[in-house]
Design a protein around this motif. Structure first.
Motif, PDB file in Angstrom:
ATOM      1  N   GLN A 166       0.831  -1.209   0.000  1.00  0.00           N
ATOM      2  CA  GLN A 166       0.000   0.000   0.000  1.00  0.00           C
ATOM      3  C   GLN A 166       0.868   1.264   0.000  1.00  0.00           C
ATOM      4  O   GLN A 166       0.584   2.221  -0.728  1.00  0.00           O
ATOM      5  CB  GLN A 166      -0.918   0.002   1.223  1.00  0.00           C
ATOM      6  N   VAL A 167       1.917   1.255   0.822  1.00  0.00           N
ATOM      7  CA  VAL A 167       2.794   2.433   0.879  1.00  0.00           C
ATOM      8  C   VAL A 167       3.527   2.612  -0.451  1.00  0.00           C
ATOM      9  O   VAL A 167       3.658   3.726  -0.962  1.00  0.00           O
ATOM     10  CB  VAL A 167       3.809   2.314   2.038  1.00  0.00           C
ATOM     11  N   LYS A 168       3.966   1.502  -1.028  1.00  0.00           N
ATOM     12  CA  LYS A 168       4.662   1.572  -2.329  1.00  0.00           C
ATOM     13  C   LYS A 168       3.727   2.117  -3.405  1.00  0.00           C
ATOM     14  O   LYS A 168       4.153   2.888  -4.287  1.00  0.00           O
ATOM     15  CB  LYS A 168       5.165   0.175  -2.719  1.00  0.00           C
ATOM     16  N   GLN A 169       2.463   1.754  -3.363  1.00  0.00           N
ATOM     17  CA  GLN A 169       1.503   2.272  -4.342  1.00  0.00           C
ATOM     18  C   GLN A 169       1.345   3.784  -4.201  1.00  0.00           C
ATOM     19  O   GLN A 169       1.268   4.514  -5.200  1.00  0.00           O
ATOM     20  CB  GLN A 169       0.154   1.569  -4.170  1.00  0.00           C
ATOM     21  N   ILE A 170       1.310   4.277  -2.958  1.00  0.00           N
ATOM     22  CA  ILE A 170       1.225   5.720  -2.726  1.00  0.00           C
ATOM     23  C   ILE A 170       2.487   6.405  -3.258  1.00  0.00           C
ATOM     24  O   ILE A 170       2.417   7.437  -3.931  1.00  0.00           O
ATOM     25  CB  ILE A 170       1.035   6.018  -1.230  1.00  0.00           C
TER      26      ILE A 170
END
Length: 216
Positions: A166-170
């Motif tokens: 999720q953080v990588k997607q952001i």
């Protein structure tokens, strides 16, 4: 295992594009010097006063990272002393960093801390509030956003992997946009118990304390 052995083991599993930060909070000058002698130059501290105390006693080419929550009244003490502030988590803190660095005509390099699990016990900005913070960052003259930082909720491997994704997607979504003063250079996520998963999910900066220095 010695500090040297632990560092070698960690480094042997990392590629050259990943920055290893040795988290040295509560550790002695002697222990930090041992890590320094093994080639470590990036050290992370949680508390401003401890960072300042150690900065006066250790080699000047150490790159200090402020990885803990930063109180607004402490910003003035770290101007010119830290390589990277990992914990920008509010507009009020951003404004104080801009003001304090501006008084000395310097530029602060920061990471925005994301509270990806929206945990009440952790600091960091909630994902839905990120866009507003980014917009304010664009107007700053003395703050440069260099990426994101996250401390994920404790969980099993699947849970960790999901939060890191999720953080990588952001991170990737911000990277695609054109912002002033904002560059997605560093994705700081992963600590002693989960850094290997974090790296697999795209982290290029890990923060390891216990895995280097042992338990405090």
């Amino acid at each position: 295992m010695s500090i040297a052995d632990k560092i070698k083991t960690i480094k042997d599993g990392l590629t050259d594009d990943i920055t290893l930060i040795a988290v040295s909070k509560y550790k002695s000058v002697q222990e930090i010097n041992e890590a320094y002698d093994c080639g470590i130059r990036n050290f992370g501290e949680n508390r401003v006063q401890e960072l300042l105390d150690k900065n006066d006693k250790l080699p000047k080419d150490i790159r200090w990272h402020l990885i803990g929550h930063l109180q607004r009244n402490k910003v003035k003490y770290i101007v010119g002393k830290v390589e990277l502030i990992h914990s920008l988590d509010s507009i009020k803190l951003l404004e104080e960093i801009e003001r304090q660095y501006g008084t000395r005509n310097m530029s602060a390099k920061v990471l925005i801390q994301i509270n990806i699990g929206e945990e009440e016990s952790k600091t960091g900005i909630k994902p839905q509030e990120l866009e507003h913070l980014l917009e304010v960052c664009e107007s700053c003259k003395h703050v440069e956003v260099e990426g994101l930082m996250a401390i994920i909720p404790i969980g099993d491997e699947e849970s960790c992997r999901n939060y890191f994704k999720q953080v990588k997607q952001i991170f990737d979504s911000i990277k695609l946009k054109k912002y002033n003063n904002i560059h997605m250079k560093y994705l700081s996520m992963g600590m002693t118990n989960d850094y290997k998963i974090a790296v697999l999910e795209g982290s290029n900066m890990i923060r390891v304390g216990t895995g280097i220095f042992g338990r405090r």
